[in-house]
Write a protein that holds these residues in place. Structure first.
Motif, PDB file in Angstrom:
ATOM      1  N   ALA A 179     -22.976 -59.731 -48.457  1.00 62.29           N
ATOM      2  CA  ALA A 179     -22.025 -59.591 -49.572  1.00 62.29           C
ATOM      3  C   ALA A 179     -21.177 -58.320 -49.476  1.00 62.29           C
ATOM      4  O   ALA A 179     -19.949 -58.391 -49.603  1.00 62.29           O
ATOM      5  N   PRO A 180     -21.788 -57.162 -49.220  1.00 60.78           N
ATOM      6  CA  PRO A 180     -20.963 -55.949 -49.197  1.00 60.78           C
ATOM      7  C   PRO A 180     -19.851 -56.010 -48.138  1.00 60.78           C
ATOM      8  O   PRO A 180     -18.708 -55.646 -48.418  1.00 60.78           O
TER       9      PRO A 180
ATOM     10  N   ILE B   4     -17.211 -58.464 -49.310  1.00 58.62           N
ATOM     11  CA  ILE B   4     -16.445 -57.899 -50.423  1.00 58.62           C
ATOM     12  C   ILE B   4     -15.460 -56.854 -49.908  1.00 58.62           C
ATOM     13  O   ILE B   4     -14.299 -56.810 -50.319  1.00 58.62           O
TER      14      ILE B   4
ATOM     15  N   ASN C 242     -19.642 -49.188 -53.413  1.00 62.95           N
ATOM     16  CA  ASN C 242     -20.646 -49.614 -54.387  1.00 62.95           C
ATOM     17  C   ASN C 242     -21.424 -50.816 -53.893  1.00 62.95           C
ATOM     18  O   ASN C 242     -21.817 -51.676 -54.667  1.00 62.95           O
ATOM     19  N   SER C 243     -21.682 -50.881 -52.594  1.00 66.42           N
ATOM     20  CA  SER C 243     -22.236 -52.112 -52.043  1.00 66.42           C
ATOM     21  C   SER C 243     -23.567 -52.498 -52.687  1.00 66.42           C
ATOM     22  O   SER C 243     -23.819 -53.666 -52.952  1.00 66.42           O
TER      23      SER C 243
ATOM     24  N   TYR D  82     -22.911 -54.268 -55.896  1.00 67.73           N
ATOM     25  CA  TYR D  82     -22.520 -55.670 -55.725  1.00 67.73           C
ATOM     26  C   TYR D  82     -23.755 -56.526 -55.441  1.00 67.73           C
ATOM     27  O   TYR D  82     -23.912 -57.611 -55.974  1.00 67.73           O
ATOM     28  N   SER D  83     -24.627 -56.005 -54.571  1.00 69.66           N
ATOM     29  CA  SER D  83     -25.815 -56.780 -54.220  1.00 69.66           C
ATOM     30  C   SER D  83     -26.664 -57.024 -55.459  1.00 69.66           C
ATOM     31  O   SER D  83     -27.161 -58.127 -55.675  1.00 69.66           O
TER      32      SER D  83
ATOM     33  N   ILE E 109     -25.045 -59.654 -57.692  1.00 72.76           N
ATOM     34  CA  ILE E 109     -25.243 -61.000 -57.145  1.00 72.76           C
ATOM     35  C   ILE E 109     -26.697 -61.452 -57.335  1.00 72.76           C
ATOM     36  O   ILE E 109     -26.971 -62.594 -57.721  1.00 72.76           O
TER      37      ILE E 109
ATOM     38  N   LEU F  10     -13.688 -62.309 -55.404  1.00 76.99           N
ATOM     39  CA  LEU F  10     -14.994 -61.895 -55.917  1.00 76.99           C
ATOM     40  C   LEU F  10     -15.498 -62.924 -56.924  1.00 76.99           C
ATOM     41  O   LEU F  10     -16.673 -63.320 -56.912  1.00 76.99           O
TER      42      LEU F  10
END
Ligand code: BGC
Length: 478
Positions: A291-292, A295, A304-305, A308-309, A312, A364
Motif C-alpha cells: 500500500a505505501p 500510494i 505517513n506510510s 496508511y497501512s 487500510i 486512494l
C-alpha cells in the motif's frame, strides 16, 4: 429457496438446532481455534516492520530481504499440503495443537537467530505452522458449529486474520523506537501458546471426525454437552449415516489425497481451487503488502506510510465485522457476487487513475473501497466455503489442497507484482486484476451454490446440479 432446504427433516449435522448455552460453548471453542487465523495475519504484517531493523543489523542485500519475506510462503505451501493428512489421521484437535507448537519453535529460532541462515530457517518453520493451521482451522470450525451459525463461526477466521494484521502494525510501532525486531517476532508466541493450551485443555475433538473413527461414545458425550440428551442420539444417527454414505467400500482411505480424485468430490474441488486462485489473483495482497508504495505512486507523500497501512487494516477489520453480520442472513453467494462486482469496478477505476493520471485522492478512495469490498465478501467467504463444500471424509484433504493453491497464488502475485507493474505499467496491472474479478464473477454465478443454512447433503446436491447443467434463471439460491 434456502429456507425450504434448511427445514427438510432428517438431515441435520452432528450439531444442529442447539440451545443458547450450547451455542456459547461453540463460540468459546471457535475463538481458540481461530487463533490459527490470528497467527496467519500477524505473520503477514509483522515482517515488514521487523525487516527494517534486521536489514540494518545483519547488513542484508535486497535479495536477502526478499527471501526472508517469501520463504514463509514456501513453508506455508508445504504446511498446507501436509495439513490434510495430519488432521485426518490424528484428528483436528491434535493437528492444531501440533501446529501451535511448531509455531513456537519457529518463533524461538527467529528470536534467537544469530544470522541470515537462521532467519531463513525460522521463517520456513513459521510458514509450515501458518500454512498448516490455515488449512485446519476452516475444517475444525465447520465441524464444531451448528449450521444456523456456521457462516458466522467460519468468518471468525477472517476476523482473526485481519485482527492479526492490524495488531502486527501496532507491535511494529511499539518496538520500532528501540529497533527491537526480536521483540516483534516474540509477540507471536502468545497466540501460539493459546492454541497449544487450548488443544490440550479446552477444545473438543470434532464430533464428525470421532464418529468416522469409530469413537461414537466420545462423540455422543460431546454432543450431549452442547445439544442436550434428548437430541443427541438423533444427531449421532444422522452423522453416522453421512459417514456410511461418504465412505463407500470403494472409497480410497480418508486422509490421503486420493479422495480428491473421486468423481463425487470433483465439483467441490473445482470450486475450492478456483476460488483460492481468484482470491489471490484479484490482487488483494498487492494492496495489503505494498500500500505505501502504491500510494506514493499516486503522488501522495509516503512519509505517513505506516498511517496508511493502519487505516487500510482498520477498514479491512471493520468490514469483516459487517461480513459476520451478513453471512448467515444474506448468504454466501450474494456477498461473493457483490464483493467481486465492486472490486472489479474499483480496480478498473484505479487502473484508469494511473493511466490517465487522475486526482491522487480519488485513487486512494478506489483502494479503500476495493479493500472494503474484499473484506465483506471474497476475503471471508472463500474460507467459509472451503469448510462447507467438501464431504466429511474429504474435507481435510479438500481444504488442504485449496489452501495450498491460495498460498502458491499469494507467492506468485507477491513475487511478480512489482516487476510486471514496471513492464506493463501499474494501471494496466490493476486491469489484469480486474479481469480476474470478472472471471470470478462469472464463475461464482455459474458454479458456486448457496450453502447458508444447508447441511452437507443439500450443499452437495446443489453443487452437482450446478456442474451438471446450466442453473435456471433466477435460481439464485441453488
Ligand atoms: C487472504 C490473505 C489476505 C487477507 C487480508 C485473507 O483472506 O487469504 O491472503 O492477506 O485475507 O485480509
Amino acid at each position: 429457496m434456502v429456507q425450504g432446504f434448511s427445514r427438510e427433516p432428517g438431515t441435520e449435522g452432528p450439531l444442529a438446532d442447539i440451545p443458547e448455552g450450547g451455542r456459547r460453548r461453540v463460540w468459546r471453542w471457535a475463538v481458540v481455534i481461530a487463533l490459527g487465523g490470528f497467527l496467519f495475519g500477524f505473520d503477514t504484517g509483522v515482517v515488514s516492520g521487523a525487516l527494517l531493523y534486521i536489514k540494518r543489523d545483519f547488513g542484508l542485500s535486497a535479495f536477502e530481504q526478499g527471501s526472508v519475506v517469501s520463504v514463509l510462503l514456501i513453508g506455508a505451501l508445504l504446511g498446507a499440503v501436509a495439513a490434510g493428512r495430519m488432521a485426518e489421521n490424528l484428528g483436528r484437535r491434535k493437528a492444531l495443537g501440533i501446529e501451535g507448537a511448531v509455531f513456537l519453535i519457529g518463533t524461538a529460532i527467529l528470536v534467537a537467530a544469530p544470522g541470515y541462515g537462521a532467519l531463513l530457517v525460522g521463517r520456513v518453520v513459521l510458514g509450515l505452522a501458518v500454512g498448516a493451521a490455515s488449512a485446519t482451522v476452516p475444517v475444525y470450525l465447520s465441524e464444531v458449529s451448528p449450521k444456523e451459525i456456521r457462516g458466522r463461526v467460519l468468518t471468525l477466521n477472517q476476523l482473526m486474520i485481519t485482527t492479526g494484521i492490524l495488531i502486527s502494525y501496532f507491535v511494529n510501532l511499539l518496538f520500532a523506537s528501540g529497533g527491537q525486531w526480536r521483540g516483534m517476532f516474540a509477540v507471536g508466541a502468545l497466540p501460539a501458546l493459546g492454541i497449544v493450551v487450548g488443544a490440550l485443555w479446552v477444545l473438543p475433538e470434532s464430533p464428525q471426525w470421532l464418529i468416522r473413527h469409530g469413537r461414537r461414545d466420545e462423540a455422543r458425550a460431546l454432543i450431549v454437552s452442547v445439544a442436550g440428551e434428548e437430541r443427541a442420539d438423533h444427531l449421532i444417527e444422522q452423522a453416522q449415516r453421512r459417514e456410511t454414505q461418504g465412505l463407500r467400500s470403494d472409497s480410497p482411505r480418508a486422509g490421503g489425497w486420493r479422495v480428491l480424485l473421486e468423481p463425487r468430490v470433483r465439483a467441490a474441488l473445482i470450486v475450492g481451487l478456483t476460488l483460492a486462485a481468484v482470491q489471490q489473483f484479484g490482487g488483494i495482497n498487492t494492496i495489503i503488502y505494498y500500500a505505501p508504495t502504491t500510494i506514493e505512486n499516486t503522488g501522495l507523500s509516503a512519509s505517513n506510510s505506516i498511517l496508511y497501512s493502519v487505516a487500510i487494516g482498520v477498514i479491512n477489520l471493520l468490514m469483516t465485522i459487517v461480513a459476520i453480520k451478513l453471512v448467515d442472513r444474506a448468504g454466501r453467494r450474494r456477498l461473493l457476487l457483490g464483493s467481486l462486482a465492486s472490486m472489479l469496478v474499483m480496480l478498473a477505476l484505479l487502473g484508469l487513475s494511473f493511466v490517465i493520471g487522475m486526482n491522487a485522492l480519488l485513487s486512494l478512495l478506489c483502494m479503500v473501497v476495493y479493500i472494503a469490498a474484499f473484506a465483506v465478501g471474497l476475503g471471508p467467504v472463500f474460507w467459509v466455503l472451503i469448510g462447507e463444500i467438501f464431504p466429511p471424509h474429504a474435507r481435510a484433504a479438500g481444504s488442504s489442497a485449496s489452501t495450498a493453491v491460495n498460498w502458491i497464488s499469494n507467492f506468485v502475485v507477491s513475487l511478480v507484482f512489482l516487476p510486471v507493474a514496471n513492464v506493463i505499467g501499474q494501471g494496466q496491472t490493476f486491469w489484469v486484476f480486474a479481469a480476474v474479478c470478472a472471471f470470478g464473477l462469472w464463475f461464482v454465478s455459474r458454479y458456486v451454490p448457496e450453502t447458508r443454512g444447508r447441511d452437507f447433503e443439500q450443499v452437495d446436491a446443489a453443487l452437482q446440479t450446478r456442474f451438471r447443467k446450466r442453473p435456471q434463471v433466477g435460481a439464485e439460491a441453488g
